[in-house]
Write a protein that holds these residues in place. Structure first.
Motif, PDB file in Angstrom:
ATOM      1  N   ASN A 193       0.813  -1.208   0.000  1.00  0.00           N
ATOM      2  CA  ASN A 193       0.000   0.000   0.000  1.00  0.00           C
ATOM      3  C   ASN A 193       0.855   1.270   0.000  1.00  0.00           C
ATOM      4  O   ASN A 193       0.345   2.355  -0.127  1.00  0.00           O
ATOM      5  CB  ASN A 193      -0.987   0.011   1.163  1.00  0.00           C
ATOM      6  N   ARG A 194       2.172   1.140   0.151  1.00  0.00           N
ATOM      7  CA  ARG A 194       3.066   2.295   0.099  1.00  0.00           C
ATOM      8  C   ARG A 194       3.573   2.552  -1.316  1.00  0.00           C
ATOM      9  O   ARG A 194       4.243   3.533  -1.558  1.00  0.00           O
ATOM     10  CB  ARG A 194       4.247   2.093   1.041  1.00  0.00           C
TER      11      ARG A 194
ATOM     12  N   LEU B  58       3.264   3.933  -4.810  1.00  0.00           N
ATOM     13  CA  LEU B  58       2.452   5.030  -5.301  1.00  0.00           C
ATOM     14  C   LEU B  58       2.517   5.154  -6.812  1.00  0.00           C
ATOM     15  O   LEU B  58       3.557   4.926  -7.420  1.00  0.00           O
ATOM     16  CB  LEU B  58       2.942   6.357  -4.699  1.00  0.00           C
ATOM     17  N   THR B  59       1.393   5.558  -7.392  1.00  0.00           N
ATOM     18  CA  THR B  59       1.359   5.987  -8.784  1.00  0.00           C
ATOM     19  C   THR B  59       1.413   7.499  -8.762  1.00  0.00           C
ATOM     20  O   THR B  59       0.735   8.145  -7.961  1.00  0.00           O
ATOM     21  CB  THR B  59       0.071   5.512  -9.478  1.00  0.00           C
TER      22      THR B  59
ATOM     23  N   GLN C  26       5.655   5.042 -11.143  1.00  0.00           N
ATOM     24  CA  GLN C  26       5.265   4.443  -9.876  1.00  0.00           C
ATOM     25  C   GLN C  26       6.503   4.131  -9.060  1.00  0.00           C
ATOM     26  O   GLN C  26       7.581   3.888  -9.598  1.00  0.00           O
ATOM     27  CB  GLN C  26       4.346   3.248 -10.090  1.00  0.00           C
TER      28      GLN C  26
ATOM     29  N   GLN D  32      -1.641   8.869  -6.541  1.00  0.00           N
ATOM     30  CA  GLN D  32      -1.705   9.232  -5.127  1.00  0.00           C
ATOM     31  C   GLN D  32      -0.913  10.515  -4.846  1.00  0.00           C
ATOM     32  O   GLN D  32      -1.004  11.077  -3.757  1.00  0.00           O
ATOM     33  CB  GLN D  32      -1.149   8.106  -4.246  1.00  0.00           C
ATOM     34  N   ARG D  33      -0.130  10.962  -5.812  1.00  0.00           N
ATOM     35  CA  ARG D  33       0.689  12.161  -5.649  1.00  0.00           C
ATOM     36  C   ARG D  33       0.926  12.765  -7.030  1.00  0.00           C
ATOM     37  O   ARG D  33       1.026  12.052  -8.013  1.00  0.00           O
ATOM     38  CB  ARG D  33       2.010  11.799  -4.985  1.00  0.00           C
TER      39      ARG D  33
ATOM     40  N   LEU E 264      -4.966  16.147  -3.756  1.00  0.00           N
ATOM     41  CA  LEU E 264      -3.839  15.220  -3.727  1.00  0.00           C
ATOM     42  C   LEU E 264      -2.591  15.994  -3.324  1.00  0.00           C
ATOM     43  O   LEU E 264      -2.477  17.187  -3.617  1.00  0.00           O
ATOM     44  CB  LEU E 264      -3.608  14.597  -5.113  1.00  0.00           C
TER      45      LEU E 264
ATOM     46  N   GLU F 192      10.098   7.194   0.560  1.00  0.00           N
ATOM     47  CA  GLU F 192       8.763   6.671   0.228  1.00  0.00           C
ATOM     48  C   GLU F 192       8.725   5.176   0.409  1.00  0.00           C
ATOM     49  O   GLU F 192       9.648   4.483   0.244  1.00  0.00           O
ATOM     50  CB  GLU F 192       8.382   7.026  -1.224  1.00  0.00           C
TER      51      GLU F 192
END
Length: 147
Positions: A4-5, A7-8, A25, A60-61, A93, A147
């Motif tokens: 879950n860490r 990120l796209t 990603q 997500q960012r 976001l 991250e």
């Protein structure tokens, strides 16, 4: 790092005439150029196209390239910051700013290594999307252990 860490991310190479976009990603810390989004005569981006990209990739960012010249706030720097604020307000976001001062130069070099001088991929819009890729790759390097 848990799944879950991962990120796209979407990255934007902001310009007043067009905005290059790349996707990447964090799992592989890889990025690829996507598209160039035009701006209208008032320098407003095509928000419908940006919205479609947000819906398609579900990032997500967001990362926005900002030309940072030491001690100077250029009109483009101010406009890129306004664009990043508009992205954050519209999509709620996180938006990171990355110095993109040399991203277009790096994109031109990358394209010239891959394509002949006659290739359509070396036109300015192609460079803008690759510049967004360079911006995102810069973000990956700067955030490699965070991250």
């Amino acid at each position: 790092m848990s799944a879950n860490r991962y990120l796209t991310l979407l990255a934007f190479d902001y310009g007043t005439r067009r905005i290059g976009v790349a996707v990447g990603q964090t799992f592989t810390a890889s990025a690829r150029p996507l598209v160039v989004i035009p701006c209208d005569k008032y320098n407003e981006p095509d928000w419908v196209k940006i919205h479609a990209l947000i819906q398609e990739w579900l990032p997500q960012r967001l990362i926005v390239g900002v030309p940072l010249t030491v001690g100077v706030s250029s009109e483009t720097t101010i406009a890129a910051r306004h664009f990043s604020e508009a992205l954050q307000a519209r999509y709620n976001l996180p938006v990171d700013l990355i110095d993109e001062t040399l991203s277009s130069v790096a994109a031109e070099q990358a394209l010239s290594e891959r394509f002949s001088a006659k290739s359509k991929s070396r036109t300015k819009p192609g460079i803008d999307a690759v510049a967004a890729q360079v911006i995102l790759e810069t973000w990956f390097v700067e955030h490699a252990n965070t991250e």
